[in-house]
Design an enzyme around this catalytic site. Structure first.
Site, short mmCIF file in Angstrom:
data_model
loop_
_atom_site.label_atom_id
_atom_site.label_comp_id
_atom_site.label_asym_id
_atom_site.label_seq_id
_atom_site.Cartn_x
_atom_site.Cartn_y
_atom_site.Cartn_z
N SER A 162 -25.30 -8.84 -5.46
CA SER A 162 -26.50 -9.60 -5.11
C SER A 162 -27.62 -9.34 -6.10
O SER A 162 -28.40 -10.25 -6.43
CB SER A 162 -26.95 -9.25 -3.69
OG SER A 162 -25.96 -9.55 -2.75
N HIS B 239 12.49 0.93 8.22
CA HIS B 239 12.22 1.66 9.45
C HIS B 239 11.55 3.00 9.15
O HIS B 239 11.47 3.87 10.02
CB HIS B 239 13.52 1.91 10.22
CG HIS B 239 14.25 0.65 10.53
ND1 HIS B 239 15.43 0.32 9.90
CD2 HIS B 239 13.97 -0.35 11.39
CE1 HIS B 239 15.85 -0.86 10.37
NE2 HIS B 239 14.97 -1.27 11.27
N GLY C 286 -32.31 -16.45 -1.83
CA GLY C 286 -31.83 -15.22 -1.21
C GLY C 286 -32.15 -15.13 0.26
O GLY C 286 -31.51 -14.37 1.00
#
Length: 568
Positions: free
Chosen positions: A445, A221, A486
């Site tokens: 990438s 709590h 891509g």
């Protein structure tokens, strides 16, 4: 200010959350007029013991997520961090009794409000002729000398839900279930640690915790714990286990080498799945380092504390009967799909059957231009290292700001390879080596795009360095591969540009033409609208700088050209 929460209103969030839970599960229903989650098929309880638990909301998926065959028959929810009212608890008990249950076992966490309200409802139910018994879960290992209130009930309660539910599903009588779980409770312990407080909707955070500090032994709590210290990676895990098993503490869990345990690594609300996996690994290492056998493991969110960034560790000593009950099936929506195989001692690494030799590991022969290509590679690497912060800065405008880091990582990888290897005389083999290096170490990438380009180009330059037409064909093939996989085209504001469509006279002209196109292409991205890559998700007016990938490619071609200028 209170923490932001995705709710409509503080006074309606509990009811809306319960409705969302029940609507998402075909096996659950709500008791009209009460915050009570029930099994939809109550008729299946006839002749069996029913299980009831609950408490304050804010601990989701506890307790409503554990309602289902093989676990709880019903769960009563109070307000956020508030015990539910006796009237709702009694209504839940009577609903289970009226469905034909032979008795009702009430499972309560050891908090004063829960004990009082569930206890009052149990007494009232007995006056209605219901066979009711109660089990109090108090497995907190935080305090060396617990107060008169006793140890708190924490995530170990979920173990009791599971074991009692399995026994009830088998048709065991109420007294046997109580006897079994009472015995198991002696071998359960929990300890929590947090990096941040939580806040009840509409209220300020429950406590203050300075940046870099962690709180050990706090309650679900938001009650402050027993100790604060600085965070050092995942150092809390050994500290937690040492504290939990310290025989000098009155609330310790007696675990010794050779014991079998079930482990629950519980997200208190705000840790990412990545962090949870790291903590789970640390728990394995700590326990197995002490000779403890981890028979089963749960890792995830089981009893949370709203948005608290912390974790609790629950251990349950387990024999074969306990594991049998733990492995029993349940339809409760929040129970994970766990393995029933002992995780300690299991071989968890799979060795590839036919691992092919990587190009960067093969032995290569030098050629006449190997020294020139070595200088070119060294020039490329130093250029990318120098441009690390410039590329990061450009990337922060439209991405995650790591473009310079990934290119610098590729540069370091190539430099390390050059220290121990000769540059192949065959240009195709060199391109294959470079493709392998960036594929493994560059990441993101960019790493995949460079590797695609180099891999596709490698097959076109296998007969020496002087064939300019082959180099033009190689660059065209590499660019086409990047576009094919891509999805980007020239004009999309990415690192992709058109390859030239003429046959140059020599290798120097190839790279000079490439540099011109790369430089012009990089600058032109400043005014283009991104149609691919991360920048495509950002408003065009916010992206006004050149694309960092295109700038990096231009820098690479310039470095190659400068290396070749002295060789004309």
């Amino acid at each position: 200010m209170s923490s932001k929460k995705l709710i409509n209103a503080a006074d309606s969030c509990v009811d809306e959350a319960l409705c969302g839970l029940v609507r998402a599960s075909g096996g659950l229903s709500l008791l009209k007029g009460h915050r009570v989650v029930l099994q939809s098929d109550l008729e299946k309880l006839k002749g069996k013991v029913a299980l009831l638990s609950g408490g304050g909301s804010g601990h989701e998926p506890a307790h409503g997520g554990y309602v289902g065959a093989g676990m709880l028959s019903a769960a009563v929810a109070g307000g956020v961090f508030a015990s539910p009212p006796p009237a709702s608890i009694l209504a839940a008990i009577l609903s289970l009794h009226n469905a034909g249950a032979s008795g009702v076992l009430v499972i309560v966490k050891n908090y004063t409000g829960d004990r009082l309200n569930f206890g009052l409802a149990a007494e009232q139910a007995r006056n209605h002729g219901v066979a009711v018994d109660m089990v109090i879960v108090a497995e907190d290992c935080a305090f060396d000398q617990p107060s008169k209130a006793g140890r708190r009930g924490l995530c170990g309660t979920v173990f009791i839900h599971k074991l009692a539910g399995a026994l009830a599903e088998e048709g065991r009588p109420l007294d046997q279930i109580v006897s079994k779980v009472t015995e198991v409770l002696k071998g359960i312990g929990t300890l929590g640690v947090s990096l941040s407080p939580c806040s009840v909707p509409g209220c300020l955070p429950s406590f203050e915790l300075p940046p870099g500090d962690m709180e050990l032994g706090l309650g679900i709590h938001g009650e402050p714990g027993i100790k604060r210290s600085k965070v050092i990676q995942i150092e809390p895990l050994p500290t937690m286990i040492d504290h939990m098993t310290n025989p000098n503490s009155q609330s310790h869990l007696p675990v010794k080498s050779g014991d079998n345990v079930v482990v629950c690594v519980n997200n208190l609300g705000a840790l990412s799945c990545l962090e949870m996996a790291v903590v789970t690994r640390a728990a394995f290492m700590c326990l197995e380092g002490r000779g403890v056998v981890v028979a089963r493991v749960m890792s995830g969110s089981f009893m949370t504390s709203l948005e608290m960034a912390g974790v609790s560790l629950s251990l349950m000593k387990a024999d074969q009967e306990t594991l049998r009950l733990f492995d029993a099936k349940t339809s409760a929506p929040a129970w994970p799909n766990l393995s029933s195989v002992c995780v300690s001692g299991r071989s968890y690494m799979t060795v590839p059957r036919a691992a092919s030799t990587r190009p960067q590991d093969e032995q290569h022969s030098e050629g006449p231009l190997s020294p020139v290509m070595r200088k070119a590679l060294e020039r490329i690497c130093s250029t990318l290292s120098e441009k690390q912060e410039e590329l990061n800065s450009l990337d922060r405008a439209s991405g995650d700001g790591d473009c310079g880091n990934t290119h610098a990582q590729a540069a370091r990888t190539i430099q390390e390879w050059l220290r121990d290897h000769v540059v192949p005389g065959c240009p195709g083999k060199l391109l294959s080596v470079l493709a392998g290096l960036v594929q493994e170490k560059m990441g993101g990438s960019s790493g995949a795009l460079y590797s695609l380009f180099l891999t596709a180009a490698a097959g076109h330059v296998t007969k020496g360095w002087s064939n300019a037409a082959a180099w033009a064909s190689a660059m065209h093939a590499g660019t086409q591969a990047m576009k094919r996989y891509g999805g980007a085209e020239p004009g999309d504001r990415t690192m992709v540009r058109e390859a030239f469509d003429y046959i140059p006279l020599n290798l120097f002209v190839v790279f000079f033409a490439s540099l011109q196109k790369a430089a012009l292409g990089a600058e032109s991205t400043r005014n283009l609208t991104a149609k691919a890559g991360r920048a495509s998700y950002i408003a065009a007016e916010r992206v006004t700088l050149p694309d960092p990938g295109a700038v990096a490619v231009a820098a690479i071609f310039r470095a190659v050209l400068e290396s070749l200028e002295g060789q004309k």
